[in-house]
Design a protein around this motif. Structure first.
Motif, PDB file in Angstrom:
ATOM      1  N   LYS A   1      29.232  37.619  50.956  1.00  0.00           N
ATOM      2  CA  LYS A   1      29.451  36.845  51.373  1.00  0.00           C
ATOM      3  C   LYS A   1      29.758  35.587  50.779  1.00  0.00           C
ATOM      4  N   GLY A   2      31.072  35.160  50.914  1.00  0.00           N
ATOM      5  CA  GLY A   2      31.859  34.278  49.917  1.00  0.00           C
ATOM      6  C   GLY A   2      32.475  34.745  48.570  1.00  0.00           C
ATOM      7  N   ILE A   3      32.891  36.062  48.493  1.00  0.00           N
ATOM      8  CA  ILE A   3      33.086  36.659  47.386  1.00  0.00           C
ATOM      9  C   ILE A   3      34.471  37.076  48.027  1.00  0.00           C
ATOM     10  N   GLY A   4      35.412  36.681  48.005  1.00  0.00           N
ATOM     11  CA  GLY A   4      36.971  36.590  49.041  1.00  0.00           C
ATOM     12  C   GLY A   4      38.017  37.340  47.517  1.00  0.00           C
ATOM     13  N   ALA A   5      39.091  37.767  48.446  1.00  0.00           N
ATOM     14  CA  ALA A   5      39.861  38.695  47.217  1.00  0.00           C
ATOM     15  C   ALA A   5      39.970  37.024  45.950  1.00  0.00           C
ATOM     16  N   HIS A   6      40.639  36.339  46.040  1.00  0.00           N
ATOM     17  CA  HIS A   6      40.914  35.329  44.660  1.00  0.00           C
ATOM     18  C   HIS A   6      39.579  35.487  43.463  1.00  0.00           C
ATOM     19  N   SER A   7      37.956  35.846  44.062  1.00  0.00           N
ATOM     20  CA  SER A   7      36.713  35.464  43.462  1.00  0.00           C
ATOM     21  C   SER A   7      37.410  37.110  43.011  1.00  0.00           C
ATOM     22  N   ALA A   8      37.637  37.815  43.653  1.00  0.00           N
ATOM     23  CA  ALA A   8      36.838  39.402  43.478  1.00  0.00           C
ATOM     24  C   ALA A   8      38.106  39.590  42.725  1.00  0.00           C
ATOM     25  N   LYS A   9      39.781  39.261  42.788  1.00  0.00           N
ATOM     26  CA  LYS A   9      40.180  39.403  41.680  1.00  0.00           C
ATOM     27  C   LYS A   9      39.759  38.817  39.722  1.00  0.00           C
ATOM     28  N   MET A  10      39.446  37.615  40.161  1.00  0.00           N
ATOM     29  CA  MET A  10      38.650  37.145  38.436  1.00  0.00           C
ATOM     30  C   MET A  10      37.661  37.923  38.194  1.00  0.00           C
ATOM     31  N   LEU A  11      36.978  38.400  38.952  1.00  0.00           N
ATOM     32  CA  LEU A  11      35.503  38.972  38.617  1.00  0.00           C
ATOM     33  C   LEU A  11      36.003  40.667  38.378  1.00  0.00           C
ATOM     34  N   SER A  12      37.336  41.319  38.827  1.00  0.00           N
ATOM     35  CA  SER A  12      37.645  42.590  38.769  1.00  0.00           C
ATOM     36  C   SER A  12      38.534  41.988  36.472  1.00  0.00           C
ATOM     37  N   THR A  13      38.953  41.065  36.189  1.00  0.00           N
ATOM     38  CA  THR A  13      38.882  40.890  34.975  1.00  0.00           C
ATOM     39  C   THR A  13      38.145  41.434  33.968  1.00  0.00           C
ATOM     40  N   LEU A  14      36.655  40.787  34.025  1.00  0.00           N
ATOM     41  CA  LEU A  14      34.991  40.957  33.752  1.00  0.00           C
ATOM     42  C   LEU A  14      34.682  43.182  33.965  1.00  0.00           C
ATOM     43  N   GLY A  15      35.911  43.566  35.148  1.00  0.00           N
ATOM     44  CA  GLY A  15      35.187  44.995  35.075  1.00  0.00           C
ATOM     45  C   GLY A  15      34.257  44.839  35.946  1.00  0.00           C
ATOM     46  N   ILE A  16      34.143  43.743  36.810  1.00  0.00           N
ATOM     47  CA  ILE A  16      33.385  43.848  37.791  1.00  0.00           C
ATOM     48  C   ILE A  16      33.960  44.011  39.398  1.00  0.00           C
ATOM     49  N   LYS A  17      33.929  45.581  39.721  1.00  0.00           N
ATOM     50  CA  LYS A  17      34.511  45.796  41.417  1.00  0.00           C
ATOM     51  C   LYS A  17      33.682  46.140  42.322  1.00  0.00           C
ATOM     52  N   SER A  18      32.618  46.363  41.796  1.00  0.00           N
ATOM     53  CA  SER A  18      31.391  46.282  43.184  1.00  0.00           C
ATOM     54  C   SER A  18      29.922  46.031  41.984  1.00  0.00           C
ATOM     55  N   ILE A  19      29.374  46.047  43.069  1.00  0.00           N
ATOM     56  CA  ILE A  19      28.207  45.427  43.566  1.00  0.00           C
ATOM     57  C   ILE A  19      27.185  45.448  42.535  1.00  0.00           C
ATOM     58  N   SER A  20      26.828  47.322  42.257  1.00  0.00           N
ATOM     59  CA  SER A  20      26.250  47.696  40.706  1.00  0.00           C
ATOM     60  C   SER A  20      27.471  46.572  39.569  1.00  0.00           C
ATOM     61  N   ASP A  21      28.511  46.868  39.536  1.00  0.00           N
ATOM     62  CA  ASP A  21      28.867  46.092  38.401  1.00  0.00           C
ATOM     63  C   ASP A  21      28.636  44.577  37.827  1.00  0.00           C
ATOM     64  N   ALA A  22      27.859  44.234  39.077  1.00  0.00           N
ATOM     65  CA  ALA A  22      27.757  42.581  39.524  1.00  0.00           C
ATOM     66  C   ALA A  22      26.556  42.800  39.194  1.00  0.00           C
ATOM     67  N   VAL A  23      25.517  43.420  39.280  1.00  0.00           N
ATOM     68  CA  VAL A  23      24.270  43.236  38.932  1.00  0.00           C
ATOM     69  C   VAL A  23      23.470  44.086  37.949  1.00  0.00           C
ATOM     70  N   TYR A  24      24.604  45.024  36.811  1.00  0.00           N
ATOM     71  CA  TYR A  24      24.532  44.950  35.739  1.00  0.00           C
ATOM     72  C   TYR A  24      25.480  44.181  34.542  1.00  0.00           C
ATOM     73  N   TYR A  25      25.931  43.147  34.705  1.00  0.00           N
ATOM     74  CA  TYR A  25      26.578  42.607  34.308  1.00  0.00           C
ATOM     75  C   TYR A  25      25.875  41.661  33.083  1.00  0.00           C
ATOM     76  N   LEU A  26      25.846  41.784  32.064  1.00  0.00           N
ATOM     77  CA  LEU A  26      25.141  41.027  31.315  1.00  0.00           C
ATOM     78  C   LEU A  26      25.408  39.738  30.186  1.00  0.00           C
ATOM     79  N   PRO A  27      24.924  38.510  30.021  1.00  0.00           N
ATOM     80  CA  PRO A  27      25.732  38.190  28.439  1.00  0.00           C
ATOM     81  C   PRO A  27      26.129  38.889  27.482  1.00  0.00           C
ATOM     82  N   TYR A  28      26.557  38.920  26.861  1.00  0.00           N
ATOM     83  CA  TYR A  28      26.967  39.418  25.173  1.00  0.00           C
ATOM     84  C   TYR A  28      26.019  38.847  24.393  1.00  0.00           C
ATOM     85  N   ARG A  29      25.686  37.809  25.137  1.00  0.00           N
ATOM     86  CA  ARG A  29      24.779  36.946  23.696  1.00  0.00           C
ATOM     87  C   ARG A  29      23.537  36.269  24.359  1.00  0.00           C
TER      88      ARG A  29
END
Length: 101
Positions: A15-43
């Motif tokens: 909820k709250g993730i639409g097409a625009h947010s999904a496009k922004m997240l995809s630039t970080l390689g986040i396309k699935s819920i799993s990608d979001a869960v395991y997206y960790l800060p680089y420092r």
């Protein structure tokens, strides 16, 4: 209860993730819920170690705690640049910091 593979669930199903947010997240390689869960800060910045103002080292990232003496935002006349100035004090000293825009 059947097990769900989070790699198969699109990020837009949150909820709250639409097409625009999904496009922004995809630039970080986040396309699935799993990608979001395991997206960790680089420092990692450990902000639990507070320092006294007198012990700060120029050029180092440090964390202090103190009393705000003053805070103000000014806007420069020509370019409209915003400058935020903060003055903080503890029992060992005082300093001012500036942030631009």
């Amino acid at each position: 209860m059947p097990e769900t593979n989070l790699s198969n669930i699109d990020i837009t199903s949150i909820k709250g993730i639409g097409a625009h947010s999904a496009k922004m997240l995809s630039t970080l390689g986040i396309k699935s819920i799993s990608d979001a869960v395991y997206y960790l800060p680089y420092r990692y910045e450990d902000r639990s170690r507070l320092k006294k103002i007198q012990d700060l080292i120029c050029g180092e990232n440090e964390t202090v705690s103190g009393t705000i003496v003053s805070a103000q935002t000014i806007k420069t006349p020509k370019r409209g640049l915003k400058i935020f100035t903060l003055t903080i004090r503890d029992d060992t000293g005082m300093f001012s910091a500036k942030w631009f825009n």
